[in-house]
Enzyme design. Structure first.
Site, PDB file in Angstrom:
ATOM      1  N   ALA A   1       0.694  -1.297  -0.069  1.00  0.00           N
ATOM      2  CA  ALA A   1      -0.119   0.018  -0.016  1.00  0.00           C
ATOM      3  C   ALA A   1       0.928   1.130   0.057  1.00  0.00           C
ATOM      4  CB  ALA A   1      -1.145  -0.119   1.032  1.00  0.00           C
ATOM      5  N   ASP A   2       0.616   2.333  -0.960  1.00  0.00           N
ATOM      6  CA  ASP A   2       1.466   3.489  -0.932  1.00  0.00           C
ATOM      7  C   ASP A   2       0.217   4.279  -0.497  1.00  0.00           C
ATOM      8  OD1 ASP A   2      -0.169   3.900  -3.486  1.00  0.00           O
ATOM      9  OD2 ASP A   2       1.582   2.923  -4.554  1.00  0.00           O
TER      10      ASP A   2
ATOM     11  N   LYS B   1       7.629   4.910   1.990  1.00  0.00           N
ATOM     12  CA  LYS B   1       6.406   5.570   1.133  1.00  0.00           C
ATOM     13  C   LYS B   1       6.060   6.889   2.075  1.00  0.00           C
ATOM     14  CE  LYS B   1       5.869   2.396  -1.819  1.00  0.00           C
ATOM     15  NZ  LYS B   1       5.742   2.416  -3.228  1.00  0.00           N
TER      16      LYS B   1
ATOM     17  N   ASP C   1       9.343   7.368  -1.628  1.00  0.00           N
ATOM     18  CA  ASP C   1       8.499   7.160  -2.765  1.00  0.00           C
ATOM     19  C   ASP C   1       7.271   7.814  -2.471  1.00  0.00           C
ATOM     20  OD1 ASP C   1       7.343   6.248  -4.863  1.00  0.00           O
ATOM     21  OD2 ASP C   1       7.500   4.017  -4.616  1.00  0.00           O
TER      22      ASP C   1
ATOM     23  N   GLU D   1      10.950   9.218  -5.132  1.00  0.00           N
ATOM     24  CA  GLU D   1      10.498   8.405  -6.503  1.00  0.00           C
ATOM     25  C   GLU D   1       9.022   8.942  -6.661  1.00  0.00           C
ATOM     26  OE1 GLU D   1      11.402   4.314  -5.927  1.00  0.00           O
ATOM     27  OE2 GLU D   1       9.460   3.859  -6.757  1.00  0.00           O
TER      28      GLU D   1
ATOM     29  N   GLU E   1       8.513   3.435 -12.809  1.00  0.00           N
ATOM     30  CA  GLU E   1       7.598   1.935 -12.878  1.00  0.00           C
ATOM     31  C   GLU E   1       6.316   2.360 -13.458  1.00  0.00           C
ATOM     32  OE1 GLU E   1       7.243   2.477  -8.417  1.00  0.00           O
ATOM     33  OE2 GLU E   1       5.183   2.041  -8.527  1.00  0.00           O
TER      34      GLU E   1
ATOM     35  N   ASP F   1      10.919  -1.261 -15.599  1.00  0.00           N
ATOM     36  CA  ASP F   1      10.132  -2.244 -15.034  1.00  0.00           C
ATOM     37  C   ASP F   1       9.825  -3.165 -15.993  1.00  0.00           C
ATOM     38  OD1 ASP F   1       7.522  -2.440 -13.128  1.00  0.00           O
ATOM     39  OD2 ASP F   1       7.396  -3.231 -14.652  1.00  0.00           O
TER      40      ASP F   1
ATOM     41  N   HIS G   1      12.752  -1.024 -10.772  1.00  0.00           N
ATOM     42  CA  HIS G   1      11.611  -1.091  -9.870  1.00  0.00           C
ATOM     43  C   HIS G   1      11.113  -2.518  -9.999  1.00  0.00           C
ATOM     44  CE1 HIS G   1       7.142  -1.580  -9.526  1.00  0.00           C
ATOM     45  NE2 HIS G   1       7.350  -1.161  -8.435  1.00  0.00           N
TER      46      HIS G   1
HETATM   47  C1  LIG Z   1       1.264  -0.448  -5.426  1.00  0.00           C
HETATM   48  C2  LIG Z   1       2.727  -0.980  -5.443  1.00  0.00           C
HETATM   49  O1  LIG Z   1       2.845  -1.531  -4.477  1.00  0.00           O
HETATM   50  C3  LIG Z   1       3.685   0.312  -5.546  1.00  0.00           C
HETATM   51  O2  LIG Z   1       3.458   1.057  -4.297  1.00  0.00           O
HETATM   52  C4  LIG Z   1       5.080   0.001  -5.627  1.00  0.00           C
HETATM   53  C5  LIG Z   1       6.206   0.773  -5.712  1.00  0.00           C
HETATM   54  O3  LIG Z   1       5.758   2.020  -5.969  1.00  0.00           O
HETATM   55  C6  LIG Z   1       7.404   0.573  -5.585  1.00  0.00           C
HETATM   56  O4  LIG Z   1       7.664  -0.649  -5.369  1.00  0.00           O
HETATM   57  O5  LIG Z   1       8.205   1.503  -5.969  1.00  0.00           O
HETATM   58 MG   LIG Z   2       7.728   3.057  -6.570  1.00  0.00          MG
END
Ligand SMILES: C[C@H](O)[C@@H](O)CC(=O)C(=O)O
Ligand SMILES: [Mg+2]
Length: 479
Positions: A25-26, A258, A286, A312, A341, A364, A391
């Site tokens: 989860a982001d 995140k 990120d 990111e 990504e 990616d 990624h």
């Molecule tokens: C939805 C994905 O988990 C995303 O959050 C992955 C990502 O941004 C990353 O690994 O960098």
């Molecule tokens: Mg990312």
């Protein structure tokens, strides 16, 4: 020796209910809606149907990926050759998105069926062009979105089949391939203003020098990785601390967190991580496209005190000039911009490079058009001297991208400076040839193929909607 005519293509919708544990989860999920992260360590430790949280309960107004059920459109191609070898390919999606990609794979299938593998790989550029130029499907691309994810899944299966027939892992197939043959796999359309076939050949020929030593080095030490597993936005502070402590014990020295939902929350979580990892270890951040351009600069200026190596996806992945503006403002603070990504294709990467909009380029393996298009991006990055930091994560992305980055080091970049590949510790147990991490590095896979093959029992169990796992979960979702 390449052999056989493609006689069958199947595609399945395979989903893992990772959102139940907040993995991946982001976006912030309300505490009430959350299920304990411990409840979802592996697919076998499945949470009960009662624990299922409806997607609606989790979505907030500025949500990004609130309920990421890591999923794959899983393609298997078979040939009429007697060896019985199958090619397996995936593209990474989230939950519902998979059913759309599955449709697109079926729409592309006729380009592959009844083709001789030797004709495909003998003119791989032509075959790539054929898939991406389908007269009707091109309109819903071109070379982007669902149709391009489907292209990736199909081509990943072709690379897996080719490498298996040659008895080599994909990275080794690429490393051993004559530079002219490698170049013949790439479609240079739209990028010749920065990378011509001749440029590519020159880079690959230079890459032959010292190749043997670099291959030995990879086999002995592996490719350096960083971990994203500790700090998903869905994790509580206690889970974050616990996972971070374990990661330090396991020898990780680079961590990604995140950010972007709430500044005070980010400050607190970044402080926790910095306190735990100390000032010397590397921290990346990120934002998963959360901000507008000025907001990204402002927010990151406040998080600069935690000394992130990069931010990111600070804004929309399509906003090339926006990334350039952010980069101009943040590089003087010691923060680089990383993105890729959700970069549609080589054209966007070309422009990000031209606009000096990124300091770290994140390929990616499943968003771009398989190995073919990734090769062109690796070569452009080399030309612009921008480090590639792939990624990975999702389901299977680590398995695939390790091949590309190991090849990149041995035959293209010849450098490990500022380079590191993402690692996420989820779902590897579902693959027949899972990644091997030692001393926080990817060890080069030895099995033939692209490490894409999933265990049949895992596919059956997680197939949507009739696999055992979903049969248990779906009634709760419908209530
Ligand atoms: C939805 C994905 O988990 C995303 O959050 C992955 C990502 O941004 C990353 O690994 O960098
Ligand atoms: Mg990312």
């Amino acid at each position: 020796m390449v052999r056989g005519r493609i006689s069958r293509l199947s595609v399945r919708d395979v989903r893992f209910p990772t959102s139940l544990g907040g993995h991946g989860a982001d976006a912030m999920v309300s505490a009430d809606a959350m299920v304990s992260a411990d409840a979802m360590v592996s697919a076998d430790a499945m949470v009960s149907a009662d624990a299922m949280v409806s997607a609606d309960a989790m979505v907030s107004a500025d949500a990004m990926h609130t309920d990421p059920d890591y999923s794959a459109a899983y393609v298997v191609i078979e040939t009429d050759a007697e060896d019985g070898i199958k090619g397996c390919g995936i593209t990474f999606t989230l939950g519902k998105g998979t059913e759309v990609v599955v449709c697109a794979v079926n729409a592309l299938a006729h380009h592959v069926l009844n083709k001789d593998l030797k004709d495909i790989v003998g003119d791989f550029r032509g075959f790539y062009r054929q898939l991406t130029s389908d007269g009707q499907l091109r309109w819903i691309g071109p070379e982007k979105g669902v149709v391009h994810l489907a292209t990736a899944a199909v081509l990943n299966a072709v690379w897996d089949l080719w490498a298996k027939q040659e008895g080599k892992p994909v990275w080794k197939l690429l490393v051993d391939m004559d530079p002219r043959m490698l170049v013949s796999c790439i479609d240079f359309r739209y990028i010749t203003d920065v990378l011509t076939e001749e440029d590519a050949l020159e880079i690959l020929q230079k890459g032959q020098i010292g190749k043997k030593e670099r291959e030995k080095q990879m086999l002995a030490q592996g490719y350096p990785a960083y971990t994203t597993s500790c700090a998903w936005l869905g994790y509580s502070d206690d889970t974050l601390k616990q996972l971070c402590a374990q990661a330090l014990k396991d020898g990780w020295t680079r961590f990604k967190v995140k950010v972007g939902a709430d500044l005070q929350d980010d400050m607190r979580r970044c402080q926790i991580i910095r306190d735990m990892i100390g000032p010397e270890k590397t921290l990346m951040m990120d934002a998963n496209q959360r901000w507008d351009v000025p907001e990204a600069v402002e927010w990151m200026s406040k998080l600069a005190k935690f000394k992130p190596l990069w931010i990111e996806e600070p804004t929309s992945p399509d906003d090339i000039l926006g990334h350039a503006t952010i980069s101009k403002a943040l590089v003087p603070l010691g923060i680089g911009i990383a993105t890729g990504e959700q970069c549609h294709n080589r054209v966007i990467f070309k422009q990000l490079l031209q606009a000096k909009a990124l300091q770290f380029l994140q390929i990616d393996s499943c968003r771009l058009g398989s190995v073919n298009e990734n090769l062109s991006v690796l070569l452009m990055a080399k030309k612009f001297e921008i480090p590639v930091c792939p990624h990975a994560g999702g389901v299977g992305l680590c398995e695939l991208v390790q091949h590309l980055i190991i090849f990149d080091y041995i035959s293209v970049s010849a450098s490990l400076e500022n380079r590191v590949c993402e690692y996420v510790d989820h779902l590897h147990e579902h693959f027949k040839y899972p990644v091997m991490i030692q001393r926080a590095s990817y060890m080069p896979p030895k099995d033939p193929g692209y490490s894409t093959e999933m265990k049949e029992e895992s596919v059956k169990k997680h197939q949507y909607p009739d696999g055992e796992v979903w049969k248990k979960l779906l009634p709760a979702q419908e209530n």
